[in-house]
Motif scaffolding. Sequence first.
Motif, PDB file in Angstrom:
ATOM      1  N   SER A  18       0.680  -1.129  -0.023  1.00 25.28           N
ATOM      2  CA  SER A  18       0.152   0.012   0.051  1.00 25.28           C
ATOM      3  C   SER A  18       0.972   1.255   0.037  1.00 25.28           C
ATOM      4  CB  SER A  18      -0.789   0.155   1.429  1.00 25.28           C
ATOM      5  OG  SER A  18      -1.746   1.008   1.284  1.00 25.28           O
ATOM      6  N   ASP A  19       0.284   2.314  -0.762  1.00 27.64           N
ATOM      7  CA  ASP A  19       0.946   3.791  -0.446  1.00 27.64           C
ATOM      8  C   ASP A  19       0.319   3.800   0.620  1.00 27.64           C
ATOM      9  OD1 ASP A  19       1.648   6.086  -0.906  1.00 27.64           O
ATOM     10  OD2 ASP A  19       1.312   6.325  -3.188  1.00 27.64           O
ATOM     11  N   VAL A  20       0.904   5.249   1.179  1.00 28.41           N
ATOM     12  CA  VAL A  20       0.684   5.661   2.599  1.00 28.41           C
ATOM     13  C   VAL A  20      -0.195   6.830   2.732  1.00 28.41           C
ATOM     14  CG1 VAL A  20       1.791   6.367   4.832  1.00 28.41           C
ATOM     15  CG2 VAL A  20       2.804   4.440   3.497  1.00 28.41           C
ATOM     16  N   ALA A  54      -2.477 -11.886   9.993  1.00 24.55           N
ATOM     17  CA  ALA A  54      -2.967 -12.906  10.524  1.00 24.55           C
ATOM     18  C   ALA A  54      -3.366 -14.222   9.546  1.00 24.55           C
ATOM     19  CB  ALA A  54      -3.954 -12.655  11.444  1.00 24.55           C
ATOM     20  N   ALA A  55      -3.738 -13.653   8.247  1.00 24.92           N
ATOM     21  CA  ALA A  55      -4.182 -14.604   7.202  1.00 24.92           C
ATOM     22  C   ALA A  55      -2.883 -14.956   6.617  1.00 24.92           C
ATOM     23  CB  ALA A  55      -4.992 -13.962   6.381  1.00 24.92           C
ATOM     24  N   GLY A  56      -1.688 -14.735   6.932  1.00 24.64           N
ATOM     25  CA  GLY A  56      -0.567 -15.391   6.104  1.00 24.64           C
ATOM     26  C   GLY A  56       0.053 -14.338   5.410  1.00 24.64           C
ATOM     27  N   LEU A  57      -0.585 -13.441   4.529  1.00 26.59           N
ATOM     28  CA  LEU A  57      -0.054 -12.525   3.866  1.00 26.59           C
ATOM     29  C   LEU A  57       1.006 -11.518   4.485  1.00 26.59           C
ATOM     30  CD1 LEU A  57      -3.565 -11.510   2.126  1.00 26.59           C
ATOM     31  CD2 LEU A  57      -1.957 -13.043   1.336  1.00 26.59           C
ATOM     32  N   ARG A  58       1.849 -11.116   3.502  1.00 29.41           N
ATOM     33  CA  ARG A  58       2.908 -10.401   3.946  1.00 29.41           C
ATOM     34  C   ARG A  58       2.510  -8.936   3.536  1.00 29.41           C
ATOM     35  NH1 ARG A  58       5.183 -14.933   2.122  1.00 29.41           N
ATOM     36  NH2 ARG A  58       5.358 -14.338  -0.161  1.00 29.41           N
ATOM     37  N   VAL A  59       2.808  -7.878   4.060  1.00 30.38           N
ATOM     38  CA  VAL A  59       2.486  -6.437   4.050  1.00 30.38           C
ATOM     39  C   VAL A  59       3.648  -5.622   3.871  1.00 30.38           C
ATOM     40  CG1 VAL A  59       1.144  -4.649   4.797  1.00 30.38           C
ATOM     41  CG2 VAL A  59      -0.012  -6.886   5.366  1.00 30.38           C
ATOM     42  N   GLY A  60       3.515  -4.717   2.767  1.00 27.78           N
ATOM     43  CA  GLY A  60       4.483  -3.897   2.786  1.00 27.78           C
ATOM     44  C   GLY A  60       4.025  -2.322   2.302  1.00 27.78           C
ATOM     45  N   TRP A  61       4.493  -1.087   2.746  1.00 25.05           N
ATOM     46  CA  TRP A  61       4.085   0.149   2.514  1.00 25.05           C
ATOM     47  C   TRP A  61       5.280   0.789   1.604  1.00 25.05           C
ATOM     48  CZ3 TRP A  61       2.554   2.088   7.851  1.00 25.05           C
ATOM     49  CH2 TRP A  61       1.577   1.619   8.404  1.00 25.05           C
ATOM     50  N   LEU A  62       4.609   1.622   0.705  1.00 24.17           N
ATOM     51  CA  LEU A  62       5.674   2.401  -0.203  1.00 24.17           C
ATOM     52  C   LEU A  62       5.171   3.628  -0.175  1.00 24.17           C
ATOM     53  CD1 LEU A  62       7.743   2.052  -2.561  1.00 24.17           C
ATOM     54  CD2 LEU A  62       5.465   1.818  -3.999  1.00 24.17           C
ATOM     55  N   GLY A  69      10.551   9.216   9.985  1.00 24.09           N
ATOM     56  CA  GLY A  69      10.382   8.231  11.094  1.00 24.09           C
ATOM     57  C   GLY A  69       9.036   7.605  11.364  1.00 24.09           C
ATOM     58  N   VAL A  70       8.054   8.688  11.046  1.00 22.98           N
ATOM     59  CA  VAL A  70       6.598   8.460  11.512  1.00 22.98           C
ATOM     60  C   VAL A  70       6.161   7.071  10.891  1.00 22.98           C
ATOM     61  CG1 VAL A  70       4.313   9.386  11.415  1.00 22.98           C
ATOM     62  CG2 VAL A  70       6.300  10.711  11.859  1.00 22.98           C
ATOM     63  N   ILE A  71       6.357   6.947   9.277  1.00 25.14           N
ATOM     64  CA  ILE A  71       5.745   5.965   8.891  1.00 25.14           C
ATOM     65  C   ILE A  71       6.519   4.530   9.187  1.00 25.14           C
ATOM     66  CG2 ILE A  71       5.397   5.022   6.609  1.00 25.14           C
ATOM     67  CD1 ILE A  71       5.399   7.814   5.518  1.00 25.14           C
ATOM     68  N   ARG A  72       7.698   4.714   9.431  1.00 23.06           N
ATOM     69  CA  ARG A  72       8.631   3.393   9.905  1.00 23.06           C
ATOM     70  C   ARG A  72       7.814   3.177  11.171  1.00 23.06           C
ATOM     71  NH1 ARG A  72      12.244   1.944   6.364  1.00 23.06           N
ATOM     72  NH2 ARG A  72      12.974   3.815   5.003  1.00 23.06           N
ATOM     73  N   ALA A  73       7.831   4.020  12.231  1.00 19.91           N
ATOM     74  CA  ALA A  73       7.444   3.874  13.486  1.00 19.91           C
ATOM     75  C   ALA A  73       5.957   3.231  13.447  1.00 19.91           C
ATOM     76  CB  ALA A  73       7.368   4.961  14.254  1.00 19.91           C
ATOM     77  N   ARG A  74       4.953   3.554  12.669  1.00 25.63           N
ATOM     78  CA  ARG A  74       3.759   2.961  12.620  1.00 25.63           C
ATOM     79  C   ARG A  74       3.638   1.579  11.927  1.00 25.63           C
ATOM     80  NH1 ARG A  74      -1.329   1.923  14.675  1.00 25.63           N
ATOM     81  NH2 ARG A  74      -3.025   2.111  13.182  1.00 25.63           N
ATOM     82  N   GLY A  79       3.552  -4.551  12.597  1.00 24.43           N
ATOM     83  CA  GLY A  79       4.192  -5.724  11.981  1.00 24.43           C
ATOM     84  C   GLY A  79       4.213  -5.658  10.691  1.00 24.43           C
ATOM     85  N   VAL A  80       4.172  -4.509   9.852  1.00 24.30           N
ATOM     86  CA  VAL A  80       4.412  -4.568   8.409  1.00 24.30           C
ATOM     87  C   VAL A  80       5.748  -5.060   8.167  1.00 24.30           C
ATOM     88  CG1 VAL A  80       4.668  -2.828   6.476  1.00 24.30           C
ATOM     89  CG2 VAL A  80       3.012  -2.537   8.357  1.00 24.30           C
ATOM     90  N   ASN A  81       5.783  -6.001   7.068  1.00 20.67           N
ATOM     91  CA  ASN A  81       7.024  -6.878   6.813  1.00 20.67           C
ATOM     92  C   ASN A  81       7.989  -5.840   6.180  1.00 20.67           C
ATOM     93  OD1 ASN A  81       4.355  -8.852   6.042  1.00 20.67           O
ATOM     94  ND2 ASN A  81       6.027  -9.582   7.518  1.00 20.67           N
ATOM     95  N   ALA A  82       7.752  -5.110   5.291  1.00 18.69           N
ATOM     96  CA  ALA A  82       8.681  -4.057   4.481  1.00 18.69           C
ATOM     97  C   ALA A  82       8.331  -2.734   4.283  1.00 18.69           C
ATOM     98  CB  ALA A  82       9.292  -4.765   3.342  1.00 18.69           C
ATOM     99  N   VAL A  83       9.169  -1.914   4.439  1.00 20.18           N
ATOM    100  CA  VAL A  83       8.864  -0.443   4.153  1.00 20.18           C
ATOM    101  C   VAL A  83       9.900   0.331   3.222  1.00 20.18           C
ATOM    102  CG1 VAL A  83       8.350   1.678   5.213  1.00 20.18           C
ATOM    103  CG2 VAL A  83       7.523  -0.368   6.283  1.00 20.18           C
ATOM    104  N   ASP A  84       9.311   1.053   2.266  1.00 17.91           N
ATOM    105  CA  ASP A  84      10.351   1.968   1.462  1.00 17.91           C
ATOM    106  C   ASP A  84       9.805   3.219   1.623  1.00 17.91           C
ATOM    107  OD1 ASP A  84      11.016   3.475  -0.829  1.00 17.91           O
ATOM    108  OD2 ASP A  84      11.712   1.573  -1.792  1.00 17.91           O
ATOM    109  N   VAL A  85      10.458   4.118   2.261  1.00 17.61           N
ATOM    110  CA  VAL A  85      10.250   5.418   2.391  1.00 17.61           C
ATOM    111  C   VAL A  85      11.356   6.124   1.531  1.00 17.61           C
ATOM    112  CG1 VAL A  85       9.511   7.356   3.543  1.00 17.61           C
ATOM    113  CG2 VAL A  85       8.688   5.028   4.431  1.00 17.61           C
ATOM    114  N   SER A  86      11.160   6.814   0.293  1.00 19.37           N
ATOM    115  CA  SER A  86      12.298   7.556  -0.318  1.00 19.37           C
ATOM    116  C   SER A  86      11.593   8.099  -1.352  1.00 19.37           C
ATOM    117  CB  SER A  86      13.304   6.489  -0.458  1.00 19.37           C
ATOM    118  OG  SER A  86      12.917   5.686  -1.424  1.00 19.37           O
ATOM    119  N   ASP A  87      12.376   8.594  -2.475  1.00 18.03           N
ATOM    120  CA  ASP A  87      11.759   9.134  -3.706  1.00 18.03           C
ATOM    121  C   ASP A  87      12.446   8.458  -4.904  1.00 18.03           C
ATOM    122  OD1 ASP A  87      14.466   9.970  -3.702  1.00 18.03           O
ATOM    123  OD2 ASP A  87      13.878  12.167  -3.586  1.00 18.03           O
ATOM    124  N   GLY A  88      11.869   8.571  -5.778  1.00 17.22           N
ATOM    125  CA  GLY A  88      12.300   7.842  -7.138  1.00 17.22           C
ATOM    126  C   GLY A  88      11.192   6.974  -7.675  1.00 17.22           C
TER     127      GLY A  88
END
Length: 112
Positions: A18-20, A54-62, A69-74, A79-88
Amino acid sequence: MKRKTPFPPGLTIAAVVSDVDGVLTDGTVGWAASGHKFRTFHVHDGMGVKLLTAAGLRVGWLSSSQDDGVIRARAQSLGVNAVDVSDGDKGQRLKRLCESLNAPLSAVVYIG
């Protein structure tokens, strides 16, 4: 009566990315008099993340936001599995995020 599904038979979903800003938030960034910047996240989205994991899906935020640090802390609190906060280029960043989630792009639902 059998419920119809819009998904093709045999479709496998391994992860949800998901986008944030504007998706998990209302897009507002607040500023306190102290200069502290903040975002508000909806608790229903947080529950959604918990249900997905809980359903076994992995979750990522882009996000293309500045990494304050706010997005990464939330994300960590949920328990979000992967986060990418940058530009590009988000397309390339999405592909890398899917790799870090160990999920082929064809098995990822993207919400943006």
